[in-house]
Design a protein around this motif. Sequence first.
Motif, mmCIF file in Angstrom:
data_model
loop_
_atom_site.group_PDB
_atom_site.id
_atom_site.type_symbol
_atom_site.label_atom_id
_atom_site.label_comp_id
_atom_site.label_asym_id
_atom_site.label_seq_id
_atom_site.Cartn_x
_atom_site.Cartn_y
_atom_site.Cartn_z
ATOM 1 N N GLN A 1 90.555 -37.346 37.621
ATOM 2 C CA GLN A 1 89.555 -36.775 36.718
ATOM 3 C C GLN A 1 88.733 -37.915 36.114
ATOM 4 O OE1 GLN A 1 91.339 -34.432 33.566
ATOM 5 N NE2 GLN A 1 92.313 -36.182 32.601
ATOM 6 N N VAL B 1 85.142 -34.068 33.406
ATOM 7 C CA VAL B 1 85.384 -33.593 32.040
ATOM 8 C C VAL B 1 84.329 -34.204 31.123
ATOM 9 C CG1 VAL B 1 87.009 -33.501 30.110
ATOM 10 C CG2 VAL B 1 87.860 -33.427 32.477
ATOM 11 N N ILE C 1 90.738 -33.898 22.348
ATOM 12 C CA ILE C 1 91.198 -34.917 23.301
ATOM 13 C C ILE C 1 92.622 -34.636 23.776
ATOM 14 C CG2 ILE C 1 91.880 -37.359 23.449
ATOM 15 C CD1 ILE C 1 89.294 -38.003 21.920
ATOM 16 N N SER D 1 93.091 -41.056 35.463
ATOM 17 C CA SER D 1 91.759 -40.780 34.912
ATOM 18 C C SER D 1 90.924 -42.047 34.785
ATOM 19 C CB SER D 1 91.877 -40.145 33.517
ATOM 20 O OG SER D 1 92.670 -38.978 33.547
ATOM 21 N N ASP E 1 93.834 -32.005 24.624
ATOM 22 C CA ASP E 1 93.812 -30.971 25.661
ATOM 23 C C ASP E 1 93.481 -31.533 27.045
ATOM 24 O OD1 ASP E 1 94.372 -29.116 23.703
ATOM 25 O OD2 ASP E 1 92.286 -28.483 23.443
ATOM 26 N N ILE E 2 93.145 -32.818 27.109
ATOM 27 C CA ILE E 2 92.810 -33.429 28.400
ATOM 28 C C ILE E 2 94.092 -33.624 29.212
ATOM 29 C CG2 ILE E 2 91.893 -35.508 29.517
ATOM 30 C CD1 ILE E 2 90.044 -35.857 27.114
ATOM 31 N N LEU F 1 82.916 -34.872 27.371
ATOM 32 C CA LEU F 1 83.272 -34.915 25.946
ATOM 33 C C LEU F 1 81.981 -34.948 25.139
ATOM 34 C CD1 LEU F 1 86.176 -37.497 25.401
ATOM 35 C CD2 LEU F 1 86.249 -35.023 25.045
ATOM 36 N N ILE G 1 86.246 -38.698 32.935
ATOM 37 C CA ILE G 1 85.910 -38.200 31.600
ATOM 38 C C ILE G 1 84.670 -38.938 31.119
ATOM 39 C CG2 ILE G 1 86.754 -37.898 29.244
ATOM 40 C CD1 ILE G 1 89.627 -38.441 30.633
ATOM 41 N N TYR H 1 87.673 -43.229 32.193
ATOM 42 C CA TYR H 1 86.857 -42.864 31.037
ATOM 43 C C TYR H 1 85.573 -43.672 31.077
ATOM 44 C CZ TYR H 1 85.417 -42.238 26.138
ATOM 45 O OH TYR H 1 84.718 -41.941 24.997
ATOM 46 N N LEU I 1 84.833 -30.476 26.553
ATOM 47 C CA LEU I 1 85.668 -30.482 25.361
ATOM 48 C C LEU I 1 84.961 -31.207 24.229
ATOM 49 C CD1 LEU I 1 89.079 -31.447 27.028
ATOM 50 C CD2 LEU I 1 88.300 -29.153 26.401
ATOM 51 N N LEU J 1 91.611 -41.308 22.890
ATOM 52 C CA LEU J 1 91.722 -41.001 24.314
ATOM 53 C C LEU J 1 92.678 -41.977 25.013
ATOM 54 C CD1 LEU J 1 89.128 -39.623 26.627
ATOM 55 C CD2 LEU J 1 90.260 -41.705 27.388
#
Length: 353
Positions: free
Chosen positions: A169, A198, A224, A232, A226-227, A200, A171, A234, A219, A247
Amino acid sequence: MQRILVNQTSIAQTRHQDVASAPLEAGQARLVLESFALTSNNVTYAAAGFDIGYWQFFPSGSEGWGIVPVWGTAKVVESRSDALAVGTRLYGFYPMAEEMVITPKSAQGGFVDAAEHRAKLPLIYNQYTPVRSGSDADDHLRAILQPLLATSFLLFDWLQDNDCFGARQIIIGSASSKTGLGLCKYLAEPADRAYRIVGLTSAKNREFVESLGACNSVLTYDQIDDIAQVPSVYVDMSGNSAVKAALHAHLGDALKHSSAVGLSHWDHFAPAQKLAGPKPEFFFAPSQVAKRRADWGPGEIEKQITAAWKRIAADASTWMKVQVHQGIAAAEAPYHALVTGQADPTTGVIIRP
């Protein structure tokens, strides 16, 4: 000649100033700005002015006060250079001012400013591209979107170049920013992608980001936790240290790479943070351009950037309205809105000096 100065240590403070035009020397040309954009890029240029050197492009001669660079279009009104004729229109990197003087040198179908003080600065910011006279709307879209979406595309290319660091993922912080939404859109293009996207953003901008349809989920900054805790990457467009710390703490070793791009939340930036997971690395778009020039030869990455930003600009009218302000003094209010985080992400700001 009118210009806007910015306090180099308190970038929300500006000053409108009227100064004498610089004399034109042999080999130089005078350009008058027709229009330029104000975006979150300009906040990053001011916030990182010393660290990356943005204050060096257009020295103000006023201690403690700098000139923030902008992207726009200008016309040559006076020339003592054999390389550049009067009447030529150029798109490129300019001061937040009514005019500027360059020392033009022909290069790759355009020009570079060969002024001595710019010699060691990144080439991409010293290049000026001839543009034909057309509609104001074309100039406005180019100034607003091309620099931001060029960064978006270079981020996408860099992630692909690094196999997304093995992430499942990606973000994007401050996904409502035009650079953020551009990255989301480019990431969504590959049909066979192995990652989720995702976004933010703030609560007030969540619906806007969702409406663009590029993210698998959107989101708010207080969600955060809920990620998903899977491998990942970022990509931080804002520089908000509290969001970054939360995060990093949430993902820990699942975070495979943390990239710092913009500083739109400059007032929440903490340069010396101890964070869980990988140390954030600053993404500098000109470095990826230089790499691709070496990989692919001159001109190819520029062609891809142009094609990419035009793909998104083609439907810009469905999600962005252009707001035009007249006069250089009118730049102060939208600049302050950007610096204080009050700017509307659905608006593109143009100044016509």
